[in-house]
Design a protein around this motif. Structure first.
Motif, PDB file in Angstrom:
ATOM      1  N   ARG A 114      46.341 -28.782 -92.763  1.00 33.76           N
ATOM      2  CA  ARG A 114      47.446 -27.870 -91.642  1.00 33.76           C
ATOM      3  C   ARG A 114      47.384 -28.478 -90.386  1.00 33.76           C
ATOM      4  O   ARG A 114      47.690 -29.904 -90.163  1.00 33.76           O
ATOM      5  CB  ARG A 114      47.044 -26.406 -91.731  1.00 33.76           C
ATOM      6  N   TYR A 115      46.854 -27.720 -89.273  1.00 34.25           N
ATOM      7  CA  TYR A 115      46.696 -28.293 -88.171  1.00 34.25           C
ATOM      8  C   TYR A 115      45.613 -29.277 -87.986  1.00 34.25           C
ATOM      9  O   TYR A 115      45.374 -30.183 -87.186  1.00 34.25           O
ATOM     10  CB  TYR A 115      46.535 -27.135 -86.961  1.00 34.25           C
ATOM     11  N   THR A 116      44.675 -28.901 -88.892  1.00 36.96           N
ATOM     12  CA  THR A 116      43.353 -30.006 -88.861  1.00 36.96           C
ATOM     13  C   THR A 116      43.018 -30.183 -90.426  1.00 36.96           C
ATOM     14  O   THR A 116      43.572 -29.251 -91.339  1.00 36.96           O
ATOM     15  CB  THR A 116      42.091 -29.299 -88.028  1.00 36.96           C
ATOM     16  N   THR A 117      42.059 -30.714 -90.655  1.00 35.58           N
ATOM     17  CA  THR A 117      41.814 -31.021 -92.094  1.00 35.58           C
ATOM     18  C   THR A 117      40.463 -30.254 -92.505  1.00 35.58           C
ATOM     19  O   THR A 117      39.489 -30.210 -91.863  1.00 35.58           O
ATOM     20  CB  THR A 117      41.497 -32.501 -92.516  1.00 35.58           C
ATOM     21  N   VAL A 118      40.652 -29.275 -93.489  1.00 41.17           N
ATOM     22  CA  VAL A 118      39.596 -28.289 -94.013  1.00 41.17           C
ATOM     23  C   VAL A 118      39.235 -28.771 -95.446  1.00 41.17           C
ATOM     24  O   VAL A 118      40.012 -28.846 -96.313  1.00 41.17           O
ATOM     25  CB  VAL A 118      39.958 -26.864 -94.012  1.00 41.17           C
ATOM     26  N   ILE A 119      37.949 -29.002 -95.901  1.00 42.69           N
ATOM     27  CA  ILE A 119      37.553 -29.595 -97.173  1.00 42.69           C
ATOM     28  C   ILE A 119      36.716 -28.389 -97.578  1.00 42.69           C
ATOM     29  O   ILE A 119      35.680 -27.962 -97.143  1.00 42.69           O
ATOM     30  CB  ILE A 119      36.646 -30.977 -97.110  1.00 42.69           C
ATOM     31  N   CYS A 120      37.005 -27.508 -98.895  1.00 39.92           N
ATOM     32  CA  CYS A 120      36.393 -26.758 -99.267  1.00 39.92           C
ATOM     33  C   CYS A 120      35.548 -27.389-100.562  1.00 39.92           C
ATOM     34  O   CYS A 120      35.828 -28.219-101.567  1.00 39.92           O
ATOM     35  CB  CYS A 120      37.318 -25.761-100.129  1.00 39.92           C
ATOM     36  N   ALA A 121      34.422 -27.225-100.158  1.00 39.15           N
ATOM     37  CA  ALA A 121      33.292 -27.751-101.015  1.00 39.15           C
ATOM     38  C   ALA A 121      32.011 -27.069-101.210  1.00 39.15           C
ATOM     39  O   ALA A 121      31.600 -26.378-100.194  1.00 39.15           O
ATOM     40  CB  ALA A 121      32.919 -29.043-100.778  1.00 39.15           C
ATOM     41  N   ALA A 122      31.336 -26.794-102.457  1.00 44.15           N
ATOM     42  CA  ALA A 122      30.166 -26.271-102.573  1.00 44.15           C
ATOM     43  C   ALA A 122      30.193 -24.764-102.295  1.00 44.15           C
ATOM     44  O   ALA A 122      29.214 -24.268-101.517  1.00 44.15           O
ATOM     45  CB  ALA A 122      28.894 -27.018-102.127  1.00 44.15           C
ATOM     46  N   GLY A 123      31.210 -24.173-102.280  1.00 50.25           N
ATOM     47  CA  GLY A 123      31.510 -22.572-101.656  1.00 50.25           C
ATOM     48  C   GLY A 123      31.513 -22.514-100.273  1.00 50.25           C
ATOM     49  O   GLY A 123      31.440 -21.537 -99.734  1.00 50.25           O
ATOM     50  N   LYS A 124      31.733 -23.477 -99.678  1.00 48.77           N
ATOM     51  CA  LYS A 124      31.854 -23.743 -98.234  1.00 48.77           C
ATOM     52  C   LYS A 124      33.142 -24.164 -97.777  1.00 48.77           C
ATOM     53  O   LYS A 124      33.867 -25.010 -98.288  1.00 48.77           O
ATOM     54  CB  LYS A 124      30.629 -24.091 -97.378  1.00 48.77           C
ATOM     55  N   ARG A 125      33.618 -24.023 -96.273  1.00 48.26           N
ATOM     56  CA  ARG A 125      34.626 -24.737 -95.770  1.00 48.26           C
ATOM     57  C   ARG A 125      34.203 -25.677 -94.687  1.00 48.26           C
ATOM     58  O   ARG A 125      33.488 -25.103 -93.815  1.00 48.26           O
ATOM     59  CB  ARG A 125      35.695 -23.738 -95.094  1.00 48.26           C
ATOM     60  N   TYR A 126      34.584 -27.014 -94.678  1.00 49.42           N
ATOM     61  CA  TYR A 126      34.082 -27.713 -93.626  1.00 49.42           C
ATOM     62  C   TYR A 126      35.277 -28.339 -92.930  1.00 49.42           C
ATOM     63  O   TYR A 126      36.134 -29.020 -93.603  1.00 49.42           O
ATOM     64  CB  TYR A 126      33.394 -28.992 -94.438  1.00 49.42           C
ATOM     65  N   VAL A 127      35.162 -27.786 -91.944  1.00 50.29           N
ATOM     66  CA  VAL A 127      36.455 -27.941 -90.813  1.00 50.29           C
ATOM     67  C   VAL A 127      36.077 -29.551 -90.225  1.00 50.29           C
ATOM     68  O   VAL A 127      35.155 -29.554 -89.497  1.00 50.29           O
ATOM     69  CB  VAL A 127      36.953 -26.816 -89.768  1.00 50.29           C
ATOM     70  N   SER A 128      37.103 -30.482 -90.044  1.00 48.27           N
ATOM     71  CA  SER A 128      36.885 -31.404 -89.294  1.00 48.27           C
ATOM     72  C   SER A 128      37.543 -31.411 -87.910  1.00 48.27           C
ATOM     73  O   SER A 128      38.666 -31.223 -87.665  1.00 48.27           O
ATOM     74  CB  SER A 128      37.727 -32.939 -90.060  1.00 48.27           C
TER      75      SER A 128
END
Length: 218
Positions: A114-128
């Motif tokens: 969206r405005y930034t890239t969010v990777i959902c992995a291993a039950g968490k959200r990693y915002v770049s």
């Protein structure tokens, strides 16, 4: 007697890599277009301010301002210069201020761009922090105007004169990489995310904050 090539039938591991082979795909680094220019501008401001104080011979103001200028320079590094999103044949590497996350394709559950890239992995959200942002309305308008001016108006089809060109950015490449990994049959949620601290950046930040605290008169 010819030897049979068995590399094509080697089973893939959960992270999508094939045992006994080496991925030759080079890593690609994606960054926000305005991040590094902003960091350079802040560094020039800090250096210019310090130089002006030194030339003016203001010893005490120079000593008082130096810790704050160092802190501003450090913040520019960790928040603007360093953050980026790297992509290679094995997964994503989210590099933020002082924290890095290595996310294999096999650990990714979903990606939100969206405005930034969010990777959902291993039950968490990693915002770049440093992933490319959407093109601005002003930037898109200038790009359209440049495209239209590059060709004679008389040869443009009527529908092309009013159509909006599709903006192709690094965000498209990020989504395409994830889609290609899914189509390759990589099992999701079966790999582990590795997170590490950038110790040099953290150490400099601690020293900068301590210097500011010591410089404050009580």
């Amino acid at each position: 007697m010819a030897l049979e090539d068995t590399s094509a039938v080697r089973p893939a591991r959960p992270d999508g890599r094939v045992p006994g082979t080496r991925e030759e795909r080079p890593a690609v680094t994606h960054r926000s277009a305005s991040a590094r220019p902003l960091a350079v501008a802040l560094w020039l401001f800090a250096a210019g301010t310090l130089a002006w104080l030194l030339v003016a011979g203001a010893t005490k103001p120079t000593a008082d301002a130096t810790p704050w200028l160092v802190l501003v320079s450090w913040l520019a590094y960790v928040s603007q210069w360093r953050p980026c999103l790297r992509v290679d044949g094995h997964g994503f590497e989210v590099i933020n201020g002082m924290r890095d996350h290595r996310i294999p394709f096999g650990a990714i559950e979903d990606i939100e761009v969206r405005y930034t890239t969010v990777i959902c992995a291993a039950g968490k959200r990693y915002v770049s922090w440093g992933a490319p942002t959407p093109p601005s309305i002003v930037g898109s308008g200038f790009q359209q105007l440049s495209d239209l001016k590059s060709r004679p108006y008389t040869i443009l089809p009527s529908n092309e004169r009013i159509s909006q060109p599709e903006a192709q950015t690094g965000r498209d490449a990020i989504v395409a990489t994830w889609q290609n990994a899914r189509h390759a049959g990589i099992a999701r949620g079966q790999a582990r995310v590795t997170s590490t601290w950038n110790m040099p950046a953290a150490a400099v930040g601690v020293l900068a904050v301590l210097a500011v605290v010591v410089s404050i008169p009580f």
